[in-house]
Every structure is written in C-alpha cells, then in structure tokens.
Design an enzyme around this catalytic site. Structure first.
Site, PDB file in Angstrom:
ATOM      1  N   GLN B 255     -13.923  29.235  62.651  1.00  0.00           N
ATOM      2  CA  GLN B 255     -13.585  28.414  63.824  1.00  0.00           C
ATOM      3  C   GLN B 255     -12.976  29.284  64.917  1.00  0.00           C
ATOM      4  OE1 GLN B 255     -14.366  25.138  64.108  1.00  0.00           O
ATOM      5  NE2 GLN B 255     -13.875  25.549  66.231  1.00  0.00           N
ATOM      6  N   HIS B 258     -14.942  31.081  67.749  1.00  0.00           N
ATOM      7  CA  HIS B 258     -15.616  30.354  68.836  1.00  0.00           C
ATOM      8  C   HIS B 258     -15.027  30.683  70.206  1.00  0.00           C
ATOM      9  CE1 HIS B 258     -18.768  27.942  67.236  1.00  0.00           C
ATOM     10  NE2 HIS B 258     -18.020  27.422  66.293  1.00  0.00           N
ATOM     11  N   GLU B 322     -11.920  17.569  64.441  1.00  0.00           N
ATOM     12  CA  GLU B 322     -13.385  17.590  64.567  1.00  0.00           C
ATOM     13  C   GLU B 322     -14.029  17.955  63.218  1.00  0.00           C
ATOM     14  OE1 GLU B 322     -14.751  20.774  66.992  1.00  0.00           O
ATOM     15  OE2 GLU B 322     -16.787  19.992  67.195  1.00  0.00           O
ATOM     16  N   HIS B 323     -13.583  19.080  62.639  1.00  0.00           N
ATOM     17  CA  HIS B 323     -14.068  19.500  61.324  1.00  0.00           C
ATOM     18  C   HIS B 323     -12.897  19.467  60.349  1.00  0.00           C
ATOM     19  CE1 HIS B 323     -16.604  21.807  64.252  1.00  0.00           C
ATOM     20  NE2 HIS B 323     -17.568  21.312  63.498  1.00  0.00           N
ATOM     21  N   ASP B 356     -22.624  23.228  60.387  1.00  0.00           N
ATOM     22  CA  ASP B 356     -22.975  23.770  61.702  1.00  0.00           C
ATOM     23  C   ASP B 356     -24.470  24.043  61.795  1.00  0.00           C
ATOM     24  OD1 ASP B 356     -20.364  23.761  62.569  1.00  0.00           O
ATOM     25  OD2 ASP B 356     -19.969  25.833  61.963  1.00  0.00           O
ATOM     26  N   HIS B 415     -23.302 -23.581  83.527  1.00  0.00           N
ATOM     27  CA  HIS B 415     -23.581 -23.134  82.155  1.00  0.00           C
ATOM     28  C   HIS B 415     -23.836 -24.358  81.263  1.00  0.00           C
ATOM     29  CE1 HIS B 415     -22.195 -19.264  83.533  1.00  0.00           C
ATOM     30  NE2 HIS B 415     -22.337 -18.716  82.345  1.00  0.00           N
TER      31      HIS B 415
END
Lengths: 428, 428
Positions: B255, B258, B322-323, B356, B415
């Site tokens: 991670q 990145h 996220e992960h 991934d 209506h």
C-alpha cells in the site's frame, strides 16, 4: 400545452432539455447556513428554526407524548390506508434484499459479495402546505428492511412548534422514534455534521425545496452520501387512439399540481387524440383546488405527435422521464423497450398516483434526465456491498504467478513482493 | 510508524480521521479547463493535451493499427496473465448481474424491478509512471457484462503521442475499441460535455490525480454521474501473535508504495508483534525501487495495540478502510463482523494484491471513510434499476380507495382524481 408535429431529430435535444434551474444565487446563502450549524451546532439550529419556521420548539426532538398523540387522534381511515400502502411497499422492497453472491473463481480462490446496511441514515421530510407522509413510508420502510441501525427523521415544525400528525404516525408505523423538528438547509447541515442533539448520519435521503436540495448537493461534494441529485418532478404520458382522454388528462394534471416547474409531456401518434386530451385537461383543471399552480405548469408543457412508434420510443428513452405512463394499446410492448425512466405505469388502470402512494414501488425517483444513470430509491440505496476473498495456499500457488506478472508490468514491486514472500513460505 | 497503545475512545475520532486533502486551490484551475472544453471542444482538448502531456497526437482516437500493434508485440506472459485475471473478474461480476424482481403486491397489482444497462460509459485510465492496465479490466469487464451500448476509454498519451501497449491490449481484450488519447481534467470535460470527436457519456469511471478527481467532482455537481468520490488509497492490516511478520510487512509496503499520501494502518492485540512487523518492514523497504515514496507514507502511518478483539473490531469498522487484510487466527470470525470496508482479504495467503489484480473482486473501492455509505464498483455501477407496475381493473378497485384517501390527506386532489375517474369508468 405547446404542440409539436413530427419534430426533426435536430430538434430533439431542445425538446428533451430541462428548464435551467440555476440555483447559483442561493449557494452562498446555503453555505452560510451550513457553516453556522457546523460551528454552533444546536444553537445555530434553534436560531435558524426561529428565523425560517417562526417557531422555537421547547425541544428539537419530538417527544413520546407527541407521537402517542398522533397514534390516538389520526383519522382512522387514513391510518388503515397507510397500513395498506406500507404492506405493499414492504412486500416489494423485501424481495430486493440482496443475497450473498459467492464463487470460487480459481480453485482455492473464494470470492463473495455481501450487502451490509448503512449504519445511520437521515430522512428529510418537507413541511409546508402538504404533509408528505407518503415519503416517510417510501424512505423509512426500506431503511427498516435493510436493518439500518439508526434511522432519524427531520421535518420542519409549524408556527406552533408542532409536526403534522400524519407524518408522526407514518414514522411510528415504520419504527422511527428519533424525529427532530428541524427543516431547511439547517436540517441537512445538522445531519451532515452532527450536533449535540442530532447525530451525524452516513447518508441523507429525501426531497425538499431549493435550499434543501442545494444543501444536499453541497454536503455531497464534502463526501456525505445523498440519495440522488434533485430536479423538478416530471411525467410523460403516451397515448394512442385507444386512450381514454379522461385518464390521460387526469394523469397530466396530477403531475402539474405539484408546482409550476413540474414537467408534463404528452406523446402520441394521433394529433386528434392530443386535442381531445388537451380539451379534457381544461375541463378537469377547472375543478382543482390547485388550478392556478397546475395551469402554469401546463402552459409550459409539451405535446408531441410522432409519425411512428419507433420514433416515439426513441424520444421517450432520450427524454428519460421520472414517471412514464403508457396508456396505449401497445403499452406492454413499449414497456419492454424502456431503457431510461424512473418508474413505468402500464395500461389504462395504472395511474402515477398508484406508485406515488401504494402499489409498492418507490416514489423517490431520478428526474431531470438523471434516469440515464441513476436508479430510484431501492434496497441498494440503504446498503453497501462489501467484497471478500479467501485464498488457500494451493489457490495462491495457482493465482500468485499471474499477480506477480501483472504487478511487475505495472512497476509495483511491493505488490509483487506480497505474493512472492508467501509463495516462498509455501514452497519452503 | 506511530504507535498507540490502547487509545481511549475519545482519541478514536482523531485516529480514524483522514488527512485533509483540500483541493480548493485547484478548483479554479480545473473549472477553467472544464469551461474551455465546454466552449471549444476538440480544439481545447488538443491545446490542453499539448500543454500538459507535451504531445499532439495526429488523431485523438487510437487507430486500429495501434491496437493491432499492441496485440502483436505485448509480452506473451503478460497477455496470458491478463486473460487469467480477466476470466476471474468476469466470473465474479457475471454472478452479480441483477435478476428481474417481480411480485403481486395486492391481487391485480403487479410490480417489478428491472436492471437496465447505462447506455454510454466513459472510463478514465491514468498514464504517468505506471500503466494501470489492471484498472481497464476492472472497469471494462463489468461494463461489457452489463451490455452498456457504448464504452469509451480516455487515457493520456506519452510525449510521443502513444498509449502504453498493455493498456491497449487490456482494452481490446475487453472489447473496447473506442480509445482516446486524452488525459487529465480535459478528458473528464470531454466525456462530460461531449465534443465532435468524443461522445458525451452518462457516467464517468476511474481513478486519477487531483486534477482528474476534482474535475469528476465538479461535473458530478453538474449532474454527470461518477463512480464514487475519491481519496488516497488505504490498507488496514490486522495481526495477532500467529501472523507471519513477513506477510504483514509486505502488505503494508504494497500500500505504501502507491504514494506518500497512502494510508497504512496496522492493528494488533500484541505489542510485540507490532514491533516485529515494523522491523520486518524496514528490511523489506530497503529492497524496493519505490522506497523513498513508501518510506514517506510509512512515516505517517499508524500502528495501534488494542487490549481486546472487541475494541479492535469496533475501531476497524469505525475507520471503514478501503482494503482490510485479516492475518490473525480469528480472521474468518472477524470477517463476519465487518460492517464498513471496501474489500476484505481473509487469512495468511490472501494479500491485497490478489484483489488488485486477479482474484475476481473489483479494485475500484471506496476510500477516505466513504465505505460507510458507498460500495466498490460492482455490476450495479453500470446499470440503473427501473420499476414497473401494471394494475388490472380489479386491482384498482382494491387499491384505489387507499390511494384516494392518502392523496386527499396530502392535499393533492388531482392525484386522487386520477384514481377516481378510473374507478368511475370501471364501475359504470
């Protein structure tokens, strides 16, 4: 109504375009409200409630006594009608509850997707002239089926600091007991940021005026999820020579009475039928309490004659109407060709108001052409789908080299290494 | 890594907060790009491509010859790896294809929900140092399964006006032939508004730098649907005394490589294990080509020791990573308690890099805490769900009075009337 006969395709973009509801002027006003509530919490909420609603409720939170009062005194026939509608809404939405999806993609590589309820959702219900208790049912029932842990409801108080009984009854019917007397952009701000009294929510649902919808849009850009972007309500009615003009006219008017910005569109293959329907509309209009509002909306509306059904269907999908009412003999066939719409009403005995209240479908729908990419509120709206994977040693031996090759080609050496250290351990 | 031991709950809000990635300064720059493309179309796109990418491609659209070249010359092992991954992604996503949901809510009242593909979707694939062909697979495969009519792909050219062969190969593998050499905010603008060359799309997908993600956010506020809000990538690793430090360290680094804003979090019930993992991380880091980047990200990362699993799980869900990589002996049990996360990796042989690239799950996931209300990309992302209802005369006789009662209570006479005119016709 403005009538067009066989408009050329060059004209379609203009005919499907929506009125420009630029709300740019009110953005600074709404931003100001958001910032006030962010900074001063409940104090700001109370100050703004007094300013905009003319009331200072003794407590922002609706008491049990107020809810019980609604249970005791709401008209019995209305109670029964709500129960009937709630039961249909519950039945249709319960079936949408997503199941776990699981597969072994490669031997030893198990993947699954599980839908999990959103923890805390905030429902906004407008006050104003009409008490929209039906929207309480449409939002609170799926939230309950999803099993969202916390469901809170904000709605503005009247000048005496009270909430409409029908709204309280609907909330109680759906199991909501956390109800706050707050309206407008200040309610959206309170739910987005949280205050001492009002919990911060994960997602905000519900309709509202320009202040409310602008506030939703602004907090959405700050990362608070919202149900969908807003726009004026719409109906498209499709009629042919078999359509009872009386039905089509009533449907057009039921949309037109929502407000002057309501979008009303009539499509047909028969010029004569359009004339009949317009004539019938005028007659029914005269009987309506909201006739001034409805007339303004009708004045801006469109009636279009197409020379063949193919063009009509193409235009219908390009427009992507929020509500689509099919009153022609081919209604069922046309329904199978719908690719862009919020909700579709098929056949002569299926008015839009059925879906607005009680058929079981949701009435919170994408308008303004958003049906091209957005769904109406459904069970997905109250859940998020999480994926899981579990890989065995054998599975990683199979899949590992693929990952290593791809990671290396993307120049992500550490991604590759996370596999390599494991393969080395397995093989040693 | 910054280590915390049994932080009190008062401290949790701070520990789960994400870095403030205020992109406010670039909003005017991006707005300027959006407006240029809106006004001048292809000319603006070409001018901006020259300015930002240093290239003027002879044609914005990638030619068949360029695609065929990629098919001929891409490394064979990489081709095979992509096919393997594509097959897993296809298998897992195909199972998610929503079925029609149908029920009779009241006798004579038929309701159904049907998922329909979004017509035109635009995929953005960043260029830059690493060619993210894996993201092509993650977005284009579900788009194809959904049967979106038009799938276009934008990706920036290199200084010679070329696109990376692996990206072209992945696109072709997924059936995409409409590829444009445009990057940055100008690509998002072109897809949002359309130009003579690039079609306007209904929804925009894909990752990107701050310009791209700001452009997506701005067009989203204008009503163009986007996949999800953006933020820096994140991993949370959960380790106990049984966790191989080598595996945990490799995952943290995958991670961290990145970028410096990557969020890396390690949770454990054992202080000693955290020390081991940090030590191991330092050793693996020294071997990485991207070690400078990864080191900066690690310096900002968190390691937290919890005294019991219950607190650890609470914190895990509050953070909404996220992960989420579960490397403890209780991994399977903890997985069942996950309520907020993008994708979960269970057990010692399931590194994040599996998801991934190749396990079959999607790698486009909600970050920045958005997992509290957003799902990762899945089949729903490429479809919208339309509801239908068809009511018989008998059905309306049953349901009609309910609708009339509710419409009247909401003061919406038209209506009610849409039902009344029909009941009158049925009963006459």
């Amino acid at each position: 109504m403005n009538i067009y006969i066989n408009p050329s395709k060059e004209k379609w973009a203009e005919l499907t375009s929506r009125p420009n509801i630029s709300s740019n002027e009110i953005v600074p006003l709404v931003n100001n409200i958001l910032n006030k509530v962010k900074a001063n919490g409940d104090d700001a909420v109370k100050e703004l409630t007094l300013k905009f609603d003319g009331a200072i409720p003794s407590s922002l939170k609706v008491s049990d006594a107020e809810i019980n009062d609604a249970l005791l005194y709401l008209d019995n026939k209305l109670q029964q009608a709500m129960h009937f509608a709630a039961s249909n809404i519950e039945r249709f939405h319960s079936l949408q509850l997503p199941q776990v999806i699981r597969t072994e993609t490669t031997p030893g590589v198990e993947c699954w997707q599980k839908a999990v309820p959103i923890n805390t959702v905030g429902l906004y219900i407008p006050g104003g002239t009409a008490p929209l208790f039906s929207t309480v049912l449409m939002l609170a029932i799926p939230a309950r089926i999803a099993q969202c842990k916390n469901v809170i409801l904000c709605t503005p108080p009247d000048k005496n600091g009270n909430i409409n009984k029908a709204i309280l009854y609907a909330a109680k019917l759906c199991g909501i007991t956390e109800i706050y007397k707050i309206g407008g952009a200040q309610a959206i701000a309170a739910m987005a940021y949280g205050t001492v009294t009002i919990p911060k929510v994960d997602k905000i649902f519900g309709p509202g005026n320009q202040y409310v919808t602008t506030a939703k849009q602004l907090v959405s850009a700050q990362g608070i999820a919202i149900d969908m972007p807003a726009g004026p309500s719409e109906v498209m009615v499709i009629a042919d020579e078999t359509t009872p003009a009386e039905f089509a006219a009533a449907d057009l008017l039921s949309q037109a009475e929502h407000g002057e910005d309501s979008q009303v569109i009539l499509l047909s293959n028969k010029r004569g039928k359009i004339d009949d329907i317009i004539e019938e509309t005028k007659q029914q209009l005269a009987q309506l309490p909201r006739k001034e509002l409805a007339k303004k909306s009708l004045d801006n509306s469109l009636a279009i004659v197409f020379e063949n059904e193919k063009s009509l269907v193409q235009f219908m999908n390009l427009y992507a109407p929020e509500h689509l009412i099919l009153l022609s003999k081919n209604a069922e066939d046309i329904a199978t060709q719908v690719t862009q719409a919020g909700s579709v009403f098929i056949g002569n005995y299926t008015p839009e108001s059925a879906g607005d209240y009680a058929s079981g479908t949701n009435h919170t729908l994408p308008t303004n052409g958003f049906a091209s990419a957005y769904s109406g509120v459904n069970m997905d709206s109250f859940m998020k789908k999480i994926t899981f994977q579990q890989i065995s040693a054998k599975g990683l031996q199979e899949l590992g080299p693929v990952i290593e090759t791809m990671a290396e080609a993307e120049l992500l050496q550490a991604h590759k290494n996370a596999v390599s250290v494991r393969l080395k351990a397995i093989n040693s």
